[in-house]
Design a protein around this motif. Structure first.
Motif, PDB file in Angstrom:
ATOM      1  N   LEU A  81      43.449  32.138  47.404  1.00  0.00           N
ATOM      2  CA  LEU A  81      42.969  32.660  48.363  1.00  0.00           C
ATOM      3  C   LEU A  81      43.889  34.029  48.834  1.00  0.00           C
ATOM      4  O   LEU A  81      43.457  34.916  49.290  1.00  0.00           O
ATOM      5  CB  LEU A  81      43.440  31.682  49.793  1.00  0.00           C
ATOM      6  CG  LEU A  81      42.951  32.114  51.065  1.00  0.00           C
ATOM      7  CD1 LEU A  81      41.491  32.143  51.132  1.00  0.00           C
ATOM      8  CD2 LEU A  81      43.623  31.305  52.042  1.00  0.00           C
ATOM      9  N   VAL A  82      45.210  33.940  48.308  1.00  0.00           N
ATOM     10  CA  VAL A  82      46.047  35.196  48.676  1.00  0.00           C
ATOM     11  C   VAL A  82      45.708  36.342  47.591  1.00  0.00           C
ATOM     12  O   VAL A  82      45.585  37.370  47.928  1.00  0.00           O
ATOM     13  CB  VAL A  82      47.629  34.591  48.489  1.00  0.00           C
ATOM     14  CG1 VAL A  82      48.397  35.908  48.670  1.00  0.00           C
ATOM     15  CG2 VAL A  82      47.871  33.697  49.443  1.00  0.00           C
TER      16      VAL A  82
ATOM     17  N   SER B  98      44.905  27.788  47.517  1.00  0.00           N
ATOM     18  CA  SER B  98      45.923  28.638  48.319  1.00  0.00           C
ATOM     19  C   SER B  98      46.096  29.944  47.752  1.00  0.00           C
ATOM     20  O   SER B  98      46.200  30.833  48.008  1.00  0.00           O
ATOM     21  CB  SER B  98      46.678  28.034  49.188  1.00  0.00           C
ATOM     22  OG  SER B  98      46.366  26.673  49.530  1.00  0.00           O
TER      23      SER B  98
ATOM     24  N   ARG C 124      37.582  36.560  49.870  1.00  0.00           N
ATOM     25  CA  ARG C 124      38.459  35.695  50.460  1.00  0.00           C
ATOM     26  C   ARG C 124      37.814  34.745  51.086  1.00  0.00           C
ATOM     27  O   ARG C 124      37.835  33.481  51.449  1.00  0.00           O
ATOM     28  CB  ARG C 124      39.137  36.653  51.444  1.00  0.00           C
ATOM     29  CG  ARG C 124      40.615  36.104  51.768  1.00  0.00           C
ATOM     30  CD  ARG C 124      41.435  37.163  52.688  1.00  0.00           C
ATOM     31  NE  ARG C 124      40.473  37.266  53.932  1.00  0.00           N
ATOM     32  CZ  ARG C 124      40.139  38.692  54.143  1.00  0.00           C
ATOM     33  NH1 ARG C 124      40.618  39.720  53.638  1.00  0.00           N
ATOM     34  NH2 ARG C 124      39.443  39.057  55.271  1.00  0.00           N
TER      35      ARG C 124
END
Lengths: 82, 554
Positions: free
Chosen positions: B108-109, B105, B292
Motif C-alpha cells: 500500500l505504501v 500494507s 493505492r
C-alpha cells in the motif's frame, strides 16, 4: 508479535470462553491495519494528490512553455537568417 | 462428542469419497476450463500492442484491479498452506495468517510511487536510478529467481491436489495433471494477456470468496455459532490441546525458536507483496492514486480471506483431526480438501457433494489463475527487460516484442512444467518460502532504494539484487529446511550448517547494507573516472518528480 515471543503465558489468558488474549490481539492487529490503510488512502487523496497534481501541471506547463520558446527561437533564427 | 466426531471424520476423507465425487469434480473442472478459455480468447488482445498485452491498456477500474490484485496475492500455496498451518499449529498459524494480510500494507505504501515511476516490469523501475543493460538483466534475474521456485511449488502442489481430487494416486497421474495444468496456464497467458488473466482473477476471487464463505458458515453452524466451542474442538482435534491455542516456539516443520519465527514473519510481511507479478499488476492501474486505491480494496478482500481461512483451519483441526491431516501431508496442505469432504453430511449427500466439488474447483481455479499471472510477469520480464532493452537496447518494434512475450511465456511454461514434473516425489515446500525470501531480500531493497534514495546507483543496485538473491538462496540451501530431517528435500543427507530456518532475518538487512555499500563505492568510482560520460548521468530531480507526482509517466 514481540509479546508472543516474550510472554506466551500472558497471551494465553482466556477472556471469553476459549477465546484468549492472543487471538483477540491478532484480530485487533488486523482491524487496526485495515483502518490505517483506509485512513492512509483517504488522507493521501485529500492532501497529497492535489499537491502532486498541481506540481505536475506546473511542470507540464513549464515543459510546454520551454518547447514553445525553443520553437520560437528556432523560428526567430530562421527569420534572422532570411 | 469430540471423540465420536473424530472417529467419524477419520476415514471419511477423499479416500472414502466415491466414484460420484470424482465424476462431479471432473465435469466441473472441464466446464470451468472451457468457459474460462473461451472468455480469455474473447477478451484477449486483438492488436499486437505492448501496452495491451502487459497492462490491458490500463482500462481496469480500481475495484476490478483490487480484486485481481487480491487474486494474484492469494495463491494456492497461501490458501492450502495457511489452512494447513492453522489446522496443525493453531495460534502460530493464525499469527502467520495475520502477517500475510499485513504484507499488503507494505505494498500500500509502495503502490503509488511504484505506479508513478513504473511502466510495465521490474526493470523499468530499476532503470530509474541505474540506466543501462546490467540493471535490466538484474531485474530479469530477480524476477526469475522469485518466479521459478514459486511456479514449481504451485504446479507440483496443484498436480498432487488435482490427482487426489480425481481419485488418482500414482506418481504418473500426478505428473500428467501437472503437465495438463501447465499447458492450460500457458494457453491462458498466450490467449489472454493481462486482460484475460485479470478477468480470470476477478472471476476466481468472486467464486472463491463465495465458496469459502459458505464452507465457513457450514463450519460455524456445525459448532452452533460459538467460537469457543470451535476453539476447544480444534484444540482437542489437533492432538496437542495444551499448546494449540498458545504461542509456542515450535512451528511445525517450518520454524523453531522465537528468532526463526520472527524472521518468518518479517520475511512474509516484507516479501509476500513484492512478488514481480504483484508489481506488474500495480502497473496495470491508470495512475498512482488508482494504484493505492486498488491496493486498499485488495487489503480488504485479503482481510476477509484471512478470517475465512482461520475459521476453516480451525474447523479442519476440529472435524478432520491433526493426525489425519498430517498423515496425508506433513505440511497440512490437504486440510482444506479433507475438511470439505466431511462437511454437510459428506460426499454421500447432494449438499456435501456440491460443497466438495465447489471447494475442489476453487483450489483448481486458484492454481490456474495464479500460475498464469506468474507466467505473464516472467515472460514480460524476459521479453521487455532482456530482449527489448538489454539485447536490442530499446530498438524493438511493439509487434516484435509481443511476439517475443508469447515465445517467452511458452519457454518459461515448459521449463516450469519440466521442473515441477522432476520435483514430483520430493518435498519442495521450502521453495514457497524461498520465493518470498528472495522477493523480500532481492526485490524489496532495490525497489525501496530506487524509489526513495537519490544516492542509489548502478553498483548499489547490482550489489543488493545479486547479493541479496545469492545470500538468500545460499543460506536457504544450508539451512535445516533443505536437508537433514523429515519433511525436507534431502532427508537422508545432512548439510544444514546454518541454524537459520527463515533466512530473511539476515538477508534482508544484508541486502540493504550491500545496496548502501555498493552505492558509496559506485559514487567514488564515478568521481575518480573524471565524469567522462555524461550520458549515463541520472537526473535525480526528474526521477524524484516522477516518483512523487507521476509527471512524464505513461
Amino acid at each position: 508479535m514481540a509479546l508472543a515471543g516474550a510472554a506466551p503465558g500472558l497471551l494465553a489468558t482466556e477472556i471469553v470462553g476459549r477465546v484468549n488474549l492472543g487471538l483477540l490481539l491478532c484480530a485487533a492487529l488486523g482491524v487496526v491495519s485495515l483502518y490505517t490503510s483506509v485512513r492512509y488512502d483517504r488522507r493521501c487523496s485529500h492532501e497529497v494528490d492535489p499537491e502532486a497534481r498541481r506540481i505536475r501541471t506546473r511542470h507540464e506547463e513549464q515543459a510546454a512553455a520551454a518547447a514553445t520558446a525553443a520553437q520560437e527561437r528556432a523560428a526567430g533564427r530562421r527569420w534572422s537568417g532570411w | 462428542m469430540n471423540r465420536l466426531l473424530l472417529a467419524d471424520a477419520g476415514p471419511a476423507g477423499p479416500a472414502a469419497a466415491g466414484q460420484s465425487t470424482h465424476t462431479a469434480v471432473l465435469i466441473a473442472f472441464l466446464v470451468f476450463v472451457c468457459v474460462s478459455l473461451l472468455l480469455c480468447v474473447m477478451v484477449g488482445p486483438d492488436k499486437d500492442e505492448v501496452a495491451d498485452f502487459y497492462t490491458a491498456n490500463r482500462t481496469l477500474t480500481p475495484l476490478q484491479n483490487g480484486l485481481a490484485l487480491s487474486g494474484d496475492y492469494i495463491s494456492a500455496a497461501t490458501m492450502l498452506g495457511t489452512t494447513g498451518i492453522i489446522a496443525l499449529s493453531g495460534f502460530n498459524g493464525i499469527m502467520l495468517d495475520v502477517s500475510t494480510a499485513l504484507a499488503l500494507s507494505t505494498l500500500l505504501v509502495l503502490a503509488g510511487p511504484l505506479r508513478n515511476a513504473g511502466r510495465y516490469t521490474l526493470g523499468d523501475i530499476f532503470a530509474l536510478r541505474a540506466p543501462g543493460r546490467a540493471p535490466r538483466l538484474a531485474a530479469s534475474v530477480a524476477t526469475l529467481a522469485v518466479s521459478i521456485p514459486f511456479l514449481v511449488v504451485q504446479l507440483s502442489g496443484a498436480g498432487a491436489a488435482t490427482a487426489m481430487l480425481l481419485g488418482l494416486t500414482s506418481a504418473g497421474a500426478q505428473q500428467i495433471c501437472i503437465v495438463l495444468i501447465g499447458v492450460l496456464m500457458v494457453a491462458y497467458t498466450l490467449a489472454g494477456g493481462m486482460k484475460g488473466t485479470s478477468l480470470m482473477q476477478i472471476a476466481k476471487v468472486v467464486l472463491t470468496t463465495a465458496t469459502l464463505a459458505v464452507t465457513t458458515l457450514c463450519v460455524l453452524g456445525h459448532f452452533h455459532w460459538s467460537p469457543s466451542e470451535l476453539l476447544s474442538a480444534a484444540a482437542q482435534g489437533s492432538g496437542h490441546p495444551a499448546t494449540y491455542l498458545r504461542s509456542t516456539s515450535q512451528f511445525g516443520v517450518t520454524a523453531s525458536g522465537p528468532l526463526n519465527i520472527a524472521g518468518l514473519h518479517l520475511t512474509v510481511v516484507l516479501g509476500a507483496a513484492c512478488m514481480p507479478h504483484m508489481i506488474m499488476r500495480i502497473n496495470a492501474t491508470s495512475d498512482g492514486a488508482t494504484a493505492r486505491r486498488s491496493t486498499r480494496y485488495a487489503l480488504g478482500t485479503v482481510g476477509v480471506y484471512s478470517i475465512l481461512l482461520a475459521v476453516l483451519g480451525l474447523g479442519a483441526a476440529a472435524l478432520v483431526g491433526g493426525q489425519a491431516i498430517s498423515a496425508v501431508n506433513p505440511n497440512g496442505q490437504a486440510s482444506l480438501l479433507l475438511l470439505a469432504g466431511t462437511l454437510a453430511g459428506g460426499p454421500s449427500t447432494t449438499a456435501g457433494l456440491t460443497l466438495m466439488t465447489a471447494v475442489a474447483c476453487t483450489v483448481f481455479v486458484t492454481v490456474l489463475a495464479v500460475v498464469a499471472g506468474i507466467t505473464l510477469s516472467a515472460a514480460a520480464s524476459l521479453a521487455h527487460d532482456v530482449h527489448a532493452h538489454a539485447v536490442r537496447r530499446g530498438h524493438l518494434t511493439e509487434a516484435k516484442e509481443v511476439r517475443t512475450v508469447r515465445w517467452a511465456a511458452l519457454l518459461f511454461g515448459v521449463v516450469g512444467i519440466l521442473l515441477a514434473v522432476e520435483a514430483q516425489g520430493y518435498n519442495v515446500q521450502f521453495l514457497s518460502m524461498l520465493a518470498v525470501a528472495v522477493a523480500a531480500s532481492a526485490v524489496l531493497p532495490a525497489l525501496v532504494c530506487s524509489l526513495f534514495w537519490r544516492g542509489y546507483n548502478r553498483t548499489g543496485l547490482l550489489w543488493s539484487v545479486y547479493g541479496g538473491a545469492a545470500l538468500t538462496i545460499g543460506l536457504q540451501l544450508i539451512s535445516p529446511t533443505v536437508s537433514g530431517g523429515p519433511g525436507t528435500l534431502f532427508p537422508t543427507h545432512d548439510f544444514a550448517w546454518s541454524p537459520l530456518q527463515s533466512v530473511g532475518l539476515v538477508s534482508i538487512p544484508a541486502s540493504f547494507l550491500l545496496g548502501w555499500a555498493g552505492s558509496v563505492r559506485g559514487q567514488r568510482r564515478e568521481e575518480t573516472r573524471n565524469r567522462a560520460d555524461h550520458d549515463d548521468r541520472v537526473d535525480h530531480d526528474a526521477v524524484e518528480l516522477r516518483v512523487l507526482t507521476g509527471a512524464d509517466a505513461d
